[in-house]
Structure formats: C-alpha cells, structure tokens
Design a protein around this motif. Structure first.
Motif, PDB file in Angstrom:
ATOM      1  N   PRO A   1       0.800  -1.224   0.000  1.00  0.00           N
ATOM      2  CA  PRO A   1       0.000   0.000   0.000  1.00  0.00           C
ATOM      3  C   PRO A   1       0.837   1.281   0.000  1.00  0.00           C
ATOM      4  CG  PRO A   1      -0.817  -1.554   1.638  1.00  0.00           C
ATOM      5  CD  PRO A   1       0.506  -2.068   1.167  1.00  0.00           C
ATOM      6  N   MET A   2       2.087   1.191   0.472  1.00  0.00           N
ATOM      7  CA  MET A   2       2.939   2.367   0.578  1.00  0.00           C
ATOM      8  C   MET A   2       3.809   2.596  -0.650  1.00  0.00           C
ATOM      9  SD  MET A   2       2.149   3.830   3.309  1.00  0.00           S
ATOM     10  CE  MET A   2       3.484   5.034   3.301  1.00  0.00           C
ATOM     11  N   ARG A   3       3.793   1.676  -1.597  1.00  0.00           N
ATOM     12  CA  ARG A   3       4.679   1.808  -2.751  1.00  0.00           C
ATOM     13  C   ARG A   3       4.400   3.055  -3.581  1.00  0.00           C
ATOM     14  NH1 ARG A   3       4.709  -4.635  -4.419  1.00  0.00           N
ATOM     15  NH2 ARG A   3       5.933  -5.325  -2.583  1.00  0.00           N
ATOM     16  N   PRO A   4       3.142   3.387  -3.893  1.00  0.00           N
ATOM     17  CA  PRO A   4       2.913   4.626  -4.643  1.00  0.00           C
ATOM     18  C   PRO A   4       3.379   5.873  -3.889  1.00  0.00           C
ATOM     19  CG  PRO A   4       0.968   3.219  -4.700  1.00  0.00           C
ATOM     20  CD  PRO A   4       1.896   2.631  -3.682  1.00  0.00           C
ATOM     21  N   VAL A   5       3.202   5.864  -2.568  1.00  0.00           N
ATOM     22  CA  VAL A   5       3.651   7.004  -1.758  1.00  0.00           C
ATOM     23  C   VAL A   5       5.169   7.122  -1.807  1.00  0.00           C
ATOM     24  CG1 VAL A   5       3.709   8.001   0.560  1.00  0.00           C
ATOM     25  CG2 VAL A   5       1.656   6.799  -0.243  1.00  0.00           C
ATOM     26  N   PHE A   6       5.850   5.986  -1.605  1.00  0.00           N
ATOM     27  CA  PHE A   6       7.311   5.994  -1.639  1.00  0.00           C
ATOM     28  C   PHE A   6       7.821   6.476  -2.994  1.00  0.00           C
ATOM     29  CE2 PHE A   6      11.345   3.733  -2.502  1.00  0.00           C
ATOM     30  CZ  PHE A   6      12.117   4.257  -1.475  1.00  0.00           C
ATOM     31  N   GLN A   7       7.219   5.994  -4.056  1.00  0.00           N
ATOM     32  CA  GLN A   7       7.657   6.394  -5.388  1.00  0.00           C
ATOM     33  C   GLN A   7       7.402   7.882  -5.619  1.00  0.00           C
ATOM     34  OE1 GLN A   7       6.658   3.523  -8.293  1.00  0.00           O
ATOM     35  NE2 GLN A   7       7.340   4.724 -10.050  1.00  0.00           N
ATOM     36  N   ALA A   8       6.292   8.396  -5.112  1.00  0.00           N
ATOM     37  CA  ALA A   8       5.985   9.819  -5.278  1.00  0.00           C
ATOM     38  C   ALA A   8       6.970  10.707  -4.531  1.00  0.00           C
ATOM     39  CB  ALA A   8       4.566  10.098  -4.804  1.00  0.00           C
ATOM     40  N   LEU A   9       7.527  10.193  -3.430  1.00  0.00           N
ATOM     41  CA  LEU A   9       8.423  10.998  -2.605  1.00  0.00           C
ATOM     42  C   LEU A   9       9.773  11.274  -3.267  1.00  0.00           C
ATOM     43  CD1 LEU A   9       7.780   9.615   0.981  1.00  0.00           C
ATOM     44  CD2 LEU A   9       7.067  11.808   0.038  1.00  0.00           C
ATOM     45  N   ARG A  10      10.030  10.691  -4.416  1.00  0.00           N
ATOM     46  CA  ARG A  10      11.258  11.052  -5.124  1.00  0.00           C
ATOM     47  C   ARG A  10      11.187  12.473  -5.665  1.00  0.00           C
ATOM     48  NH1 ARG A  10      10.973   7.522 -10.765  1.00  0.00           N
ATOM     49  NH2 ARG A  10       8.763   7.840 -11.183  1.00  0.00           N
ATOM     50  N   ASN A  11       9.976  13.046  -5.750  1.00  0.00           N
ATOM     51  CA  ASN A  11       9.804  14.438  -6.177  1.00  0.00           C
ATOM     52  C   ASN A  11      10.290  15.361  -5.057  1.00  0.00           C
ATOM     53  OD1 ASN A  11       8.527  17.083  -6.414  1.00  0.00           O
ATOM     54  ND2 ASN A  11       7.380  16.214  -8.104  1.00  0.00           N
ATOM     55  N   PRO A  12      11.320  16.175  -5.294  1.00  0.00           N
ATOM     56  CA  PRO A  12      11.877  16.989  -4.203  1.00  0.00           C
ATOM     57  C   PRO A  12      10.898  17.999  -3.633  1.00  0.00           C
ATOM     58  CG  PRO A  12      12.847  17.593  -6.321  1.00  0.00           C
ATOM     59  CD  PRO A  12      12.062  16.348  -6.549  1.00  0.00           C
ATOM     60  N   ARG A  13      10.013  18.537  -4.458  1.00  0.00           N
ATOM     61  CA  ARG A  13       9.042  19.505  -3.942  1.00  0.00           C
ATOM     62  C   ARG A  13       8.044  18.833  -3.006  1.00  0.00           C
ATOM     63  NH1 ARG A  13       7.429  23.510  -9.039  1.00  0.00           N
ATOM     64  NH2 ARG A  13       9.516  24.407  -9.327  1.00  0.00           N
ATOM     65  N   LEU A  14       7.593  17.641  -3.399  1.00  0.00           N
ATOM     66  CA  LEU A  14       6.678  16.907  -2.524  1.00  0.00           C
ATOM     67  C   LEU A  14       7.380  16.531  -1.229  1.00  0.00           C
ATOM     68  CD1 LEU A  14       3.994  15.535  -1.971  1.00  0.00           C
ATOM     69  CD2 LEU A  14       4.849  13.510  -3.188  1.00  0.00           C
ATOM     70  N   MET A  15       8.643  16.075  -1.320  1.00  0.00           N
ATOM     71  CA  MET A  15       9.375  15.712  -0.116  1.00  0.00           C
ATOM     72  C   MET A  15       9.517  16.908   0.810  1.00  0.00           C
ATOM     73  SD  MET A  15      10.953  12.936   1.177  1.00  0.00           S
ATOM     74  CE  MET A  15      10.191  13.356   2.746  1.00  0.00           C
ATOM     75  N   ALA A  16       9.839  18.077   0.265  1.00  0.00           N
ATOM     76  CA  ALA A  16       9.974  19.284   1.081  1.00  0.00           C
ATOM     77  C   ALA A  16       8.655  19.642   1.748  1.00  0.00           C
ATOM     78  CB  ALA A  16      10.470  20.443   0.215  1.00  0.00           C
ATOM     79  N   ALA A  17       7.549  19.526   1.002  1.00  0.00           N
ATOM     80  CA  ALA A  17       6.237  19.829   1.571  1.00  0.00           C
ATOM     81  C   ALA A  17       5.891  18.837   2.680  1.00  0.00           C
ATOM     82  CB  ALA A  17       5.176  19.800   0.475  1.00  0.00           C
ATOM     83  N   MET A  18       6.149  17.577   2.456  1.00  0.00           N
ATOM     84  CA  MET A  18       5.853  16.557   3.455  1.00  0.00           C
ATOM     85  C   MET A  18       6.712  16.711   4.701  1.00  0.00           C
ATOM     86  SD  MET A  18       3.376  14.635   2.357  1.00  0.00           S
ATOM     87  CE  MET A  18       3.502  13.105   3.271  1.00  0.00           C
ATOM     88  N   ASN A  19       7.932  17.200   4.523  1.00  0.00           N
ATOM     89  CA  ASN A  19       8.805  17.399   5.676  1.00  0.00           C
ATOM     90  C   ASN A  19       8.278  18.465   6.622  1.00  0.00           C
ATOM     91  OD1 ASN A  19      10.684  15.414   5.167  1.00  0.00           O
ATOM     92  ND2 ASN A  19      12.080  16.741   4.038  1.00  0.00           N
ATOM     93  N   ARG A  20       7.447  19.357   6.111  1.00  0.00           N
ATOM     94  CA  ARG A  20       6.879  20.383   6.992  1.00  0.00           C
ATOM     95  C   ARG A  20       5.887  19.798   7.991  1.00  0.00           C
ATOM     96  NH1 ARG A  20       7.618  23.726   2.273  1.00  0.00           N
ATOM     97  NH2 ARG A  20       5.560  23.237   1.396  1.00  0.00           N
ATOM     98  N   VAL A  21       5.435  18.588   7.730  1.00  0.00           N
ATOM     99  CA  VAL A  21       4.548  17.911   8.692  1.00  0.00           C
ATOM    100  C   VAL A  21       5.221  16.676   9.287  1.00  0.00           C
ATOM    101  CG1 VAL A  21       2.426  18.799   7.672  1.00  0.00           C
ATOM    102  CG2 VAL A  21       3.392  16.654   6.799  1.00  0.00           C
ATOM    103  N   GLY A  22       6.570  16.643   9.262  1.00  0.00           N
ATOM    104  CA  GLY A  22       7.317  15.612   9.960  1.00  0.00           C
ATOM    105  C   GLY A  22       7.545  14.322   9.205  1.00  0.00           C
ATOM    106  N   ALA A  23       7.485  14.374   7.868  1.00  0.00           N
ATOM    107  CA  ALA A  23       7.635  13.142   7.098  1.00  0.00           C
ATOM    108  C   ALA A  23       9.006  12.505   7.289  1.00  0.00           C
ATOM    109  CB  ALA A  23       7.386  13.418   5.619  1.00  0.00           C
ATOM    110  N   ALA A  24      10.059  13.318   7.350  1.00  0.00           N
ATOM    111  CA  ALA A  24      11.406  12.751   7.471  1.00  0.00           C
ATOM    112  C   ALA A  24      11.546  11.921   8.736  1.00  0.00           C
ATOM    113  CB  ALA A  24      12.453  13.862   7.444  1.00  0.00           C
ATOM    114  N   SER A  25      11.010  12.432   9.832  1.00  0.00           N
ATOM    115  CA  SER A  25      11.089  11.689  11.090  1.00  0.00           C
ATOM    116  C   SER A  25      10.291  10.392  11.010  1.00  0.00           C
ATOM    117  CB  SER A  25      10.568  12.554  12.229  1.00  0.00           C
ATOM    118  OG  SER A  25      10.664  11.854  13.461  1.00  0.00           O
TER     119      SER A  25
END
Length: 351
Positions: free
Chosen positions: A203-227
């Motif tokens: 279930p997480m594969r599409p999310v993981f693949q989408a996170l290669r987009n640097p803008r999406l990763m930066a946006a997600m990091n604002r809500v603690g995605a990296a942690s």
C-alpha cells in the motif's frame, strides 16, 4: 595463476556489497598482480566524501577475493596506496600455497541484504562470539547492542541518521537516484536498487515512489515526514530483530575504513553460514565521520549525531550498524550485478 582462477576471484569480488549497489570497483591484472581501484563514475557522491562508502565496498571486495583465492590455493601479499585522493588503493601480488582453508568461501554467493521484518531469534552467545572473532582485528571491533538502554541509544541514532536522508535535498536526491523504479516492483536490476528488494509494503509503494519528487518531499517534511520515514526505515525493523551490532574502528584513515569493509564482509559471511538474515545501516556512521558535505543548515544535527555516536562507543569511531535475525522465508528479490567487469567476468550475479 591461470585464467580460471583469476575469473573465479573476480566473480567473488563483484559479489561484495556496496552502497546502494553502486559497484564502484575497477580491476587491472598484470600477470599475477591485481590492482583494485575505484571507478570515479560510480563514486564520489554526496555520501561518499573522501571515498568512505567506496572504501567500505573496496574492503568487502578485497576480503571476498582473498577468501576465494585461498580456497583455490592462492595467497596474496597486499600493498596499500590509500592517500586521500588515490583511486587505486590496493595491490595484490598472488602466489600459490598449499593451504585451501577458507570456510567462508561457500557463503560468498549466498550473502545478501534482507530488509524484511519481523525476524525470529534467538541469536545465541556462541554465535555472538563467532561473529566477533571474524571482526576483531586491524583495529576493528564488533559491539553487541542488545541490552535495553544501549539499544535505545542506538535506535535514537539510527532514526536521526535515516531522517537526515530525507531532510537533506542532497541526500534525498542521491538516495532516490539509486532506486531503479524503471524495472518495476517485480524484477531485479543489474545495478542500483530494484524496488522489489526494498521491502516496502504494497500500500505504501505509490507514496514511496511519489516521494522522489523533491518539492513533494519538502512539503511533506513540513509535517514531519522525514522523522516518520526514519522511524519506518530503522526503528521498526531494528525493534523487530533479535540482534543489533556495531562495527567500530580506532582510526579514520582510508586504510582503516577499508579494514572496516573487510571486517563487515567476514561478519556478514559468517552470519550467512549461521543462517542469519542481515541488514546493514551505514548512514549514521558515514554522517558522523564528517566527510559527507550536506546543507550547512543541517550542521547542528550532524554535530548532535556525532556526539551521540561518541557516547555510544567512547574512544572509537562507529561506522556500521547491522541488525540480524532469522527470516521466516528466503528472500525472493535480490540486487543483481553488472556483467563484463574489465572483460573478465561474463556471467550475471544476484547478491
């Protein structure tokens, strides 16, 4: 040494592990002398400052060659040329010997990374001892981190280091550049990391693949995605493994790091002989060594990571964590190996 023995030694060489399956090796034979080098097109990335990751791969590759050579009746006299910029750090002068005692040789082709969890135990003290004996030489030591307090320290370090791989745009780009999304989730790849080998839940594969987009990763990091990703990629699998250990070394010269790579491979091969699954974690050690140049805004986090690593293993430099246990089933998907290395190796490999 005949051509068959040379080819067998190179087959063992390329079966060694390397960061993100980069396979950064070069080989040059001159009669019975073999030079082991680093391919500049496959090394020197953000995480590979001063060739730390490449030198770990060189050490593992070197150890495989020595073990395979010994099993065929050949020993090697070694010379090191590992200055900070040297791309050909090791020379091996091979000679025949009557000794063929190389019990780890049988594990060279079977050794692999397993990122699945949970794993079963136990990993007994007799196994601990045998693995430590493989590591403890040339200034390298193996430390078991199995008591509750020490495991908690290690988990905090691993989470911090893995989170940095997603917080840093440079590390994020490097990580996702190695994942071979082009082969899909049901195939291996001759180089890089096939997604099927990453043990990402379906279930997480599409999310993981989408996170290669640097803008999406930066946006997600604002809500603690990296942690959260750091927790998923390190804390969860380590908590669900019966054993965790750490390789440390007394110094930080290139030869020291090559020796850690050699010890890593011996430990991993012994673990394979013991029927154990293994997953290495290199980010914490590489970042704490201080050769990885990432965004200055993250310097305080690097300093905190270094301090935590020194507290975990005073008086030594922590380089590589390994979680271990007993998998419930064989790994289906493994990273491959490229073919035609220096015109000597003609078969494909999965390791």
């Amino acid at each position: 040494m005949d051509a068959n023995a040379k080819n067998a030694i190179l087959r063992a060489a390329v079966a060694a592990p390397s960061a993100d399956n980069s396979q950064p090796w070069l080989f040059h034979w001159e009669e019975d002398t073999l030079d082991l080098g680093i391919d500049p097109s496959r090394s020197g990335g953000v995480s590979d400052g001063r060739y730390v990751l490449s030198d770990l791969a060189v050490g593992a590759c070197l150890e495989n060659m020595l073990i395979r050579g010994r099993s065929l009746g050949h020993e090697a006299d070694m010379r090191f040329f590992a200055t900070d910029a040297d791309l050909w750090p090791v020379r091996l002068a091979w000679r025949s010997t009557d000794t063929r005692d190389a019990p780890l040789a049988a594990a060279i082709d079977a050794r692999h990374t397993d990122r699945r969890f949970p794993w079963r135990g136990p990993v007994g003290m007799d196994v601990h001892q045998r693995l430590a004996e493989q590591a403890d030489r040339d200034g390298v030591q193996l430390h078991w981190l199995n008591d509750k307090a020490t495991r908690a320290q290690a988990l905090a370090i691993l989470r911090r280091a893995e989170a940095l791989r997603f917080k840093s745009p440079l590390l994020h780009a490097e990580l996702f550049s190695s994942v071979r999304f082009d082969v899909g989730w049901r195939a291996t790849a001759a180089e890089g990391l096939p997604p099927a080998a990453l043990a990402v839940e379906a279930p997480m594969r599409p999310v993981f693949q989408a996170l290669r987009n640097p803008r999406l990763m930066a946006a997600m990091n604002r809500v603690g995605a990296a942690s959260m990703l750091g927790f998923r990629s390190s804390v969860m699998p380590v908590r669900l493994a019966p054993a965790l250990c750490l390789l440390s070394v007394a110094g930080t010269s290139r030869r020291d790091i090559i020796n850690v790579g050699r010890a890593l491979e011996r430990v991993w091969l012994q673990a394979t002989c013991e029927g154990l699954a293994v997953q290495p974690f290199a980010a914490a050690g590489v970042l704490a060594l201080g050769f990885c140049k990432i965004e200055p805004r993250l310097n305080a986090e690097i300093a905190a990571l270094q301090s935590a690593m020194h507290a975990l293993c005073p008086g030594a430099h922590c380089v590589m964590f390994l979680r271990m246990g007993r998998a419930r089933s064989p790994v289906r998907w493994r990273s491959g190996r490229r073919t035609g290395v220096q015109g000597q190796v003609s078969a494909s490999f999965t390791v």
